[in-house]
Design a protein around this motif. Structure first.
Motif, PDB file in Angstrom:
ATOM      1  N   ASN A  77       0.864  -1.202  -0.223  1.00 34.95           N
ATOM      2  CA  ASN A  77       0.158   0.004   0.194  1.00 34.95           C
ATOM      3  C   ASN A  77       1.224   1.378   0.075  1.00 34.95           C
ATOM      4  OD1 ASN A  77      -1.870  -1.574   0.295  1.00 34.95           O
ATOM      5  ND2 ASN A  77      -2.679  -1.144   2.159  1.00 34.95           N
ATOM      6  N   THR A  78       1.821   0.871  -0.651  1.00 28.66           N
ATOM      7  CA  THR A  78       2.742   2.074  -0.823  1.00 28.66           C
ATOM      8  C   THR A  78       3.437   2.926  -2.710  1.00 28.66           C
ATOM      9  OG1 THR A  78       3.955   1.110   1.303  1.00 28.66           O
ATOM     10  CG2 THR A  78       4.844   3.144  -0.251  1.00 28.66           C
ATOM     11  N   LEU A  79       2.827   4.310  -2.371  1.00 25.96           N
ATOM     12  CA  LEU A  79       3.604   4.699  -3.784  1.00 25.96           C
ATOM     13  C   LEU A  79       5.064   4.953  -3.561  1.00 25.96           C
ATOM     14  CD1 LEU A  79       2.389   6.081  -6.950  1.00 25.96           C
ATOM     15  CD2 LEU A  79       1.956   7.376  -5.366  1.00 25.96           C
ATOM     16  N   TYR A  80       5.856   5.659  -4.534  1.00 26.26           N
ATOM     17  CA  TYR A  80       7.031   5.925  -4.367  1.00 26.26           C
ATOM     18  C   TYR A  80       7.283   7.120  -5.564  1.00 26.26           C
ATOM     19  CZ  TYR A  80       7.752   1.841  -2.208  1.00 26.26           C
ATOM     20  OH  TYR A  80       7.796   0.621  -0.571  1.00 26.26           O
ATOM     21  N   LEU A  81       8.235   7.902  -5.019  1.00 24.67           N
ATOM     22  CA  LEU A  81       8.103   8.728  -6.373  1.00 24.67           C
ATOM     23  C   LEU A  81      10.646   8.939  -6.420  1.00 24.67           C
ATOM     24  CD1 LEU A  81       7.858  10.443  -8.971  1.00 24.67           C
ATOM     25  CD2 LEU A  81       7.587  12.435  -6.988  1.00 24.67           C
ATOM     26  N   GLN A  82      11.189   8.389  -6.463  1.00 23.96           N
ATOM     27  CA  GLN A  82      12.098   8.532  -7.621  1.00 23.96           C
ATOM     28  C   GLN A  82      12.840   9.527  -7.952  1.00 23.96           C
ATOM     29  OE1 GLN A  82      14.691   6.553  -5.312  1.00 23.96           O
ATOM     30  NE2 GLN A  82      16.167   8.161  -6.997  1.00 23.96           N
ATOM     31  N   MET A  83      12.987  10.352  -7.250  1.00 21.62           N
ATOM     32  CA  MET A  83      13.507  11.702  -8.144  1.00 21.62           C
ATOM     33  C   MET A  83      15.266  12.118  -8.148  1.00 21.62           C
ATOM     34  SD  MET A  83      10.800  14.356  -5.701  1.00 21.62           S
ATOM     35  CE  MET A  83      12.235  14.391  -4.860  1.00 21.62           C
ATOM     36  N   ASN A  84      15.976  11.802  -9.429  1.00 21.51           N
ATOM     37  CA  ASN A  84      17.426  12.071  -9.451  1.00 21.51           C
ATOM     38  C   ASN A  84      17.277  12.610 -10.871  1.00 21.51           C
ATOM     39  OD1 ASN A  84      17.680   9.256  -8.473  1.00 21.51           O
ATOM     40  ND2 ASN A  84      17.047   8.615 -10.527  1.00 21.51           N
ATOM     41  N   SER A  85      18.731  13.518 -10.534  1.00 23.28           N
ATOM     42  CA  SER A  85      19.215  14.983 -11.190  1.00 23.28           C
ATOM     43  C   SER A  85      18.221  16.114 -10.672  1.00 23.28           C
ATOM     44  CB  SER A  85      19.166  14.572 -12.858  1.00 23.28           C
ATOM     45  OG  SER A  85      20.164  13.711 -13.201  1.00 23.28           O
ATOM     46  N   LEU A  86      18.224  16.101  -9.609  1.00 22.49           N
ATOM     47  CA  LEU A  86      17.324  17.509  -8.896  1.00 22.49           C
ATOM     48  C   LEU A  86      17.914  18.802  -9.492  1.00 22.49           C
ATOM     49  CD1 LEU A  86      16.372  15.557  -5.807  1.00 22.49           C
ATOM     50  CD2 LEU A  86      14.931  16.511  -7.184  1.00 22.49           C
ATOM     51  N   LYS A  87      16.787  19.624  -9.252  1.00 24.69           N
ATOM     52  CA  LYS A  87      17.058  20.594  -9.562  1.00 24.69           C
ATOM     53  C   LYS A  87      16.775  21.925  -9.369  1.00 24.69           C
ATOM     54  CE  LYS A  87      16.642  19.931 -14.850  1.00 24.69           C
ATOM     55  NZ  LYS A  87      16.608  20.132 -16.280  1.00 24.69           N
ATOM     56  N   PRO A  88      17.241  22.933  -8.046  1.00 27.11           N
ATOM     57  CA  PRO A  88      16.646  24.269  -7.856  1.00 27.11           C
ATOM     58  C   PRO A  88      14.863  24.430  -7.973  1.00 27.11           C
ATOM     59  CG  PRO A  88      18.398  24.830  -8.323  1.00 27.11           C
ATOM     60  CD  PRO A  88      18.218  23.874  -9.315  1.00 27.11           C
ATOM     61  N   GLU A  89      14.796  24.117  -9.207  1.00 26.87           N
ATOM     62  CA  GLU A  89      12.980  24.519  -9.746  1.00 26.87           C
ATOM     63  C   GLU A  89      12.019  23.429  -8.990  1.00 26.87           C
ATOM     64  OE1 GLU A  89      15.913  24.792 -11.718  1.00 26.87           O
ATOM     65  OE2 GLU A  89      15.520  24.113 -13.695  1.00 26.87           O
ATOM     66  N   ASP A  90      13.021  22.261  -9.100  1.00 29.88           N
ATOM     67  CA  ASP A  90      12.190  20.740  -7.954  1.00 29.88           C
ATOM     68  C   ASP A  90      11.408  21.523  -6.943  1.00 29.88           C
ATOM     69  OD1 ASP A  90      14.613  19.348 -10.048  1.00 29.88           O
ATOM     70  OD2 ASP A  90      12.322  19.168 -10.993  1.00 29.88           O
ATOM     71  N   THR A  91      11.994  22.312  -6.429  1.00 29.33           N
ATOM     72  CA  THR A  91      11.487  22.399  -5.025  1.00 29.33           C
ATOM     73  C   THR A  91       9.702  22.307  -5.182  1.00 29.33           C
ATOM     74  OG1 THR A  91      14.204  23.943  -4.629  1.00 29.33           O
ATOM     75  CG2 THR A  91      12.201  24.253  -3.080  1.00 29.33           C
ATOM     76  N   ALA A  92       9.760  21.913  -3.864  1.00 23.68           N
ATOM     77  CA  ALA A  92       8.202  22.469  -3.473  1.00 23.68           C
ATOM     78  C   ALA A  92       8.211  21.726  -2.929  1.00 23.68           C
ATOM     79  CB  ALA A  92       7.671  22.656  -5.282  1.00 23.68           C
ATOM     80  N   VAL A  93       6.701  21.810  -2.153  1.00 17.91           N
ATOM     81  CA  VAL A  93       6.686  20.571  -1.754  1.00 17.91           C
ATOM     82  C   VAL A  93       5.130  19.561  -2.121  1.00 17.91           C
ATOM     83  CG1 VAL A  93       4.086  20.439   0.728  1.00 17.91           C
ATOM     84  CG2 VAL A  93       5.114  21.708   0.318  1.00 17.91           C
ATOM     85  N   TYR A  94       5.782  18.277  -1.879  1.00 16.87           N
ATOM     86  CA  TYR A  94       5.091  17.115  -2.829  1.00 16.87           C
ATOM     87  C   TYR A  94       3.872  16.714  -2.255  1.00 16.87           C
ATOM     88  CZ  TYR A  94       8.924  17.606  -5.605  1.00 16.87           C
ATOM     89  OH  TYR A  94       9.422  18.150  -7.663  1.00 16.87           O
ATOM     90  N   TYR A  95       3.007  16.240  -3.021  1.00 12.98           N
ATOM     91  CA  TYR A  95       1.819  15.339  -2.550  1.00 12.98           C
ATOM     92  C   TYR A  95       1.692  14.345  -2.896  1.00 12.98           C
ATOM     93  CZ  TYR A  95       1.041  20.311  -0.745  1.00 12.98           C
ATOM     94  OH  TYR A  95       1.059  21.947   0.694  1.00 12.98           O
ATOM     95  N   CYS A  96       1.266  13.408  -1.884  1.00  8.61           N
ATOM     96  CA  CYS A  96       0.205  12.186  -2.702  1.00  8.61           C
ATOM     97  C   CYS A  96      -1.125  12.480  -3.209  1.00  8.61           C
ATOM     98  CB  CYS A  96       0.796  11.079  -2.148  1.00  8.61           C
ATOM     99  SG  CYS A  96       0.205   9.501  -2.013  1.00  8.61           S
ATOM    100  N   ASN A  97      -2.056  11.346  -3.939  1.00 10.30           N
ATOM    101  CA  ASN A  97      -2.955  11.966  -4.343  1.00 10.30           C
ATOM    102  C   ASN A  97      -3.786  10.625  -5.047  1.00 10.30           C
ATOM    103  OD1 ASN A  97      -4.751  11.984  -7.316  1.00 10.30           O
ATOM    104  ND2 ASN A  97      -5.337  14.173  -5.495  1.00 10.30           N
ATOM    105  N   VAL A 104     -11.745  11.561  -3.489  1.00 13.17           N
ATOM    106  CA  VAL A 104     -10.234  12.265  -4.423  1.00 13.17           C
ATOM    107  C   VAL A 104      -9.391  12.100  -2.333  1.00 13.17           C
ATOM    108  CG1 VAL A 104      -8.408  13.090  -4.879  1.00 13.17           C
ATOM    109  CG2 VAL A 104     -10.788  12.817  -6.142  1.00 13.17           C
ATOM    110  N   TYR A 105      -8.525  11.646  -2.067  1.00 17.61           N
ATOM    111  CA  TYR A 105      -7.648  11.268  -0.389  1.00 17.61           C
ATOM    112  C   TYR A 105      -6.658  12.450  -1.476  1.00 17.61           C
ATOM    113  CZ  TYR A 105     -11.162   7.950   0.140  1.00 17.61           C
ATOM    114  OH  TYR A 105     -12.631   6.885   0.306  1.00 17.61           O
ATOM    115  N   TRP A 106      -5.827  13.341  -0.289  1.00 15.28           N
ATOM    116  CA  TRP A 106      -4.909  13.843  -0.519  1.00 15.28           C
ATOM    117  C   TRP A 106      -4.067  13.665   0.502  1.00 15.28           C
ATOM    118  CZ3 TRP A 106      -3.600  16.474  -4.057  1.00 15.28           C
ATOM    119  CH2 TRP A 106      -3.903  17.306  -5.438  1.00 15.28           C
ATOM    120  N   GLY A 107      -2.732  13.507   0.669  1.00 15.72           N
ATOM    121  CA  GLY A 107      -1.455  13.312   2.158  1.00 15.72           C
ATOM    122  C   GLY A 107      -1.482  14.962   2.119  1.00 15.72           C
ATOM    123  N   GLN A 108      -0.785  14.595   3.530  1.00 16.46           N
ATOM    124  CA  GLN A 108      -0.232  16.332   3.565  1.00 16.46           C
ATOM    125  C   GLN A 108       0.693  16.539   3.184  1.00 16.46           C
ATOM    126  OE1 GLN A 108       1.021  13.630   5.311  1.00 16.46           O
ATOM    127  NE2 GLN A 108       3.357  14.109   5.308  1.00 16.46           N
ATOM    128  N   GLY A 109       2.128  16.246   2.375  1.00 12.65           N
ATOM    129  CA  GLY A 109       2.540  16.941   0.940  1.00 12.65           C
ATOM    130  C   GLY A 109       4.438  16.262   2.696  1.00 12.65           C
TER     131      GLY A 109
END
Length: 116
Positions: A77-97, A104-109
């Motif tokens: 029951n788990t979702l993943y996001l592998q993020m490589n080669s990160l850039k400054p513009e990737d800066t954000a709060v990331y939410y699971c949906n 429709v359900y949302w996580g807290q980020g």
């Protein structure tokens, strides 16, 4: 009680990697399309990546194609996001949906900051 709990965010240097996780409970995870969204300060929430409930088909925002990989483990029951080669513009709060025709359900980020 439905819960989506993100984890794995943090501070990383440009070019680095992070792996986000989203632990789901309280609903039938395997029946839901799952997505990652992100929201940077002063900007609208945007779709990053999505994965189908069955079959594993995925799609990505153009800005992350080739760098990010979405995956899911329905047994855990788990979702993943592998993020490589990160850039400054990737800066954000990331939410699971979690999305189905009825709910429709949302996580807290979780905060991701890419900075040297």
């Amino acid at each position: 009680q439905v819960q989506l709990v993100e984890s794995g965010g943090g501070l990383v240097q440009p070019g680095g990697s992070l792996r986000l996780s989203c632990a789901a409970s309280g609903f039938t995870f395997s029946r839901y399309v799952m997505r990652w969204f992100r929201q940077a300060p002063g900007k609208e929430r945007e779709l990053v990546a999505a994965i189908a409930s069955v079959g594993g088909s995925t799609n990505y925002a153009d800005s992350v194609k080739g760098r990010f990989t979405i995956s899911r483990d329905n047994a855990k029951n788990t979702l993943y996001l592998q993020m490589n080669s990160l850039k400054p513009e990737d800066t954000a709060v990331y939410y699971c949906n979690a999305d189905s025709p009825r709910n429709v359900y949302w996580g807290q980020g979780t905060q991701v900051t890419v900075s040297s």
